[in-house]
Design a protein around this motif. Structure first.
Motif, PDB file in Angstrom:
ATOM      1  N   UNK A  64      39.871  29.485  36.232  1.00 24.65           N
ATOM      2  CA  UNK A  64      41.201  30.023  35.936  1.00 24.65           C
ATOM      3  C   UNK A  64      42.234  29.336  36.823  1.00 24.65           C
ATOM      4  N   UNK A  65      43.427  29.181  36.301  1.00 23.16           N
ATOM      5  CA  UNK A  65      44.502  28.551  37.079  1.00 23.16           C
ATOM      6  C   UNK A  65      45.152  29.572  38.011  1.00 23.16           C
ATOM      7  N   UNK A  66      45.920  29.073  38.948  1.00 28.25           N
ATOM      8  CA  UNK A  66      46.667  29.937  39.859  1.00 28.25           C
ATOM      9  C   UNK A  66      47.661  30.772  39.063  1.00 28.25           C
ATOM     10  N   UNK A  67      48.263  30.177  38.047  1.00 25.53           N
ATOM     11  CA  UNK A  67      49.201  30.906  37.200  1.00 25.53           C
ATOM     12  C   UNK A  67      48.533  32.062  36.482  1.00 25.53           C
ATOM     13  N   UNK A  68      47.317  31.852  35.980  1.00 26.82           N
ATOM     14  CA  UNK A  68      46.572  32.919  35.325  1.00 26.82           C
ATOM     15  C   UNK A  68      46.237  34.028  36.317  1.00 26.82           C
ATOM     16  N   UNK A  69      45.853  33.622  37.521  1.00 32.79           N
ATOM     17  CA  UNK A  69      45.541  34.606  38.561  1.00 32.79           C
ATOM     18  C   UNK A  69      46.776  35.440  38.885  1.00 32.79           C
ATOM     19  N   UNK A  70      47.911  34.783  39.037  1.00 36.72           N
ATOM     20  CA  UNK A  70      49.153  35.495  39.349  1.00 36.72           C
ATOM     21  C   UNK A  70      49.521  36.465  38.233  1.00 36.72           C
ATOM     22  N   UNK A  71      49.341  36.043  36.979  1.00 36.18           N
ATOM     23  CA  UNK A  71      49.672  36.906  35.846  1.00 36.18           C
ATOM     24  C   UNK A  71      48.783  38.156  35.835  1.00 36.18           C
ATOM     25  N   UNK A  72      47.502  37.985  36.116  1.00 35.83           N
ATOM     26  CA  UNK A  72      46.577  39.125  36.155  1.00 35.83           C
ATOM     27  C   UNK A  72      46.962  40.073  37.291  1.00 35.83           C
ATOM     28  N   UNK A  73      47.280  39.498  38.440  1.00 39.38           N
ATOM     29  CA  UNK A  73      47.649  40.326  39.586  1.00 39.38           C
ATOM     30  C   UNK A  73      48.911  41.135  39.307  1.00 39.38           C
ATOM     31  N   UNK A  74      49.880  40.512  38.662  1.00 45.05           N
ATOM     32  CA  UNK A  74      51.117  41.221  38.317  1.00 45.05           C
ATOM     33  C   UNK A  74      50.869  42.280  37.248  1.00 45.05           C
ATOM     34  N   UNK A  75      50.103  41.930  36.223  1.00 43.98           N
ATOM     35  CA  UNK A  75      49.845  42.856  35.127  1.00 43.98           C
ATOM     36  C   UNK A  75      49.150  44.129  35.608  1.00 43.98           C
ATOM     37  N   UNK A  76      48.145  43.955  36.477  1.00 45.36           N
ATOM     38  CA  UNK A  76      47.353  45.097  36.923  1.00 45.36           C
ATOM     39  C   UNK A  76      47.785  45.645  38.287  1.00 45.36           C
ATOM     40  N   UNK A  77      48.818  45.021  38.870  1.00 47.85           N
ATOM     41  CA  UNK A  77      49.344  45.456  40.164  1.00 47.85           C
ATOM     42  C   UNK A  77      48.256  45.529  41.229  1.00 47.85           C
ATOM     43  N   UNK A  78      47.514  44.423  41.366  1.00 43.86           N
ATOM     44  CA  UNK A  78      46.451  44.335  42.374  1.00 43.86           C
ATOM     45  C   UNK A  78      46.807  43.284  43.408  1.00 43.86           C
ATOM     46  N   UNK A  79      46.306  43.463  44.614  1.00 41.60           N
ATOM     47  CA  UNK A  79      46.558  42.522  45.707  1.00 41.60           C
ATOM     48  C   UNK A  79      45.388  41.590  45.962  1.00 41.60           C
ATOM     49  N   UNK A  80      44.255  41.877  45.351  1.00 44.58           N
ATOM     50  CA  UNK A  80      43.050  41.080  45.555  1.00 44.58           C
ATOM     51  C   UNK A  80      42.426  40.776  44.211  1.00 44.58           C
ATOM     52  N   UNK A  81      41.906  39.554  44.066  1.00 38.77           N
ATOM     53  CA  UNK A  81      41.336  39.129  42.801  1.00 38.77           C
ATOM     54  C   UNK A  81      40.082  38.296  43.089  1.00 38.77           C
ATOM     55  N   UNK A  82      38.921  38.931  43.144  1.00 39.38           N
ATOM     56  CA  UNK A  82      37.691  38.183  43.418  1.00 39.38           C
ATOM     57  C   UNK A  82      37.411  37.137  42.325  1.00 39.38           C
ATOM     58  N   UNK A  83      36.887  36.022  42.763  1.00 36.89           N
ATOM     59  CA  UNK A  83      36.484  34.953  41.848  1.00 36.89           C
ATOM     60  C   UNK A  83      34.992  35.117  41.588  1.00 36.89           C
ATOM     61  N   UNK A  84      34.615  35.197  40.298  1.00 39.72           N
ATOM     62  CA  UNK A  84      33.218  35.419  39.931  1.00 39.72           C
ATOM     63  C   UNK A  84      32.714  34.279  39.049  1.00 39.72           C
ATOM     64  N   UNK A  85      31.391  34.142  38.979  1.00 43.86           N
ATOM     65  CA  UNK A  85      30.777  33.103  38.143  1.00 43.86           C
ATOM     66  C   UNK A  85      30.709  33.489  36.683  1.00 43.86           C
ATOM     67  N   UNK A  86      30.574  34.772  36.393  1.00 48.43           N
ATOM     68  CA  UNK A  86      30.464  35.179  34.984  1.00 48.43           C
ATOM     69  C   UNK A  86      31.158  36.496  34.740  1.00 48.43           C
TER      70      UNK A  86
END
Length: 86
Positions: A64-86
């Protein structure tokens, strides 16, 4: 090394993890990220991590791109976003 906690871990056992980080992924026995526990969550009280963690965990994949990560964080109002393999 990746620092994680388990849902059945005691609050007391995970307190020491927050000496160097402010949040820890909560991973079940199959290695699936099921939540996030933060230093702030410790104030909620309870005896196990599953009682105070934020769930479900919002995660991204390593491609995932940084932009996608930022969009998810904003959408769900989270401060942490673990990176997973699956």
């Amino acid at each position: 090394n990746i620092v994680t906690a388990g849902p059945t871990d005691t609050i007391k056992s995970v307190e020491k993890l927050f000496d160097h980080v402010t949040g820890v992924p909560v991973v079940d026995s199959e290695g699936v990220c099921v939540g996030i526990v933060s230093k702030k969550d410790l104030a909620k009280g309870g005896s196990t991590v599953s009682q105070i963690m934020s769930a479900p965990a919002r995660t991204i994949k390593k491609n995932n791109s940084v932009g996608e990560a930022a969009a998810i964080m904003l959408k769900y109002k989270v401060n942490r976003l673990p990176v997973v393999n699956s």
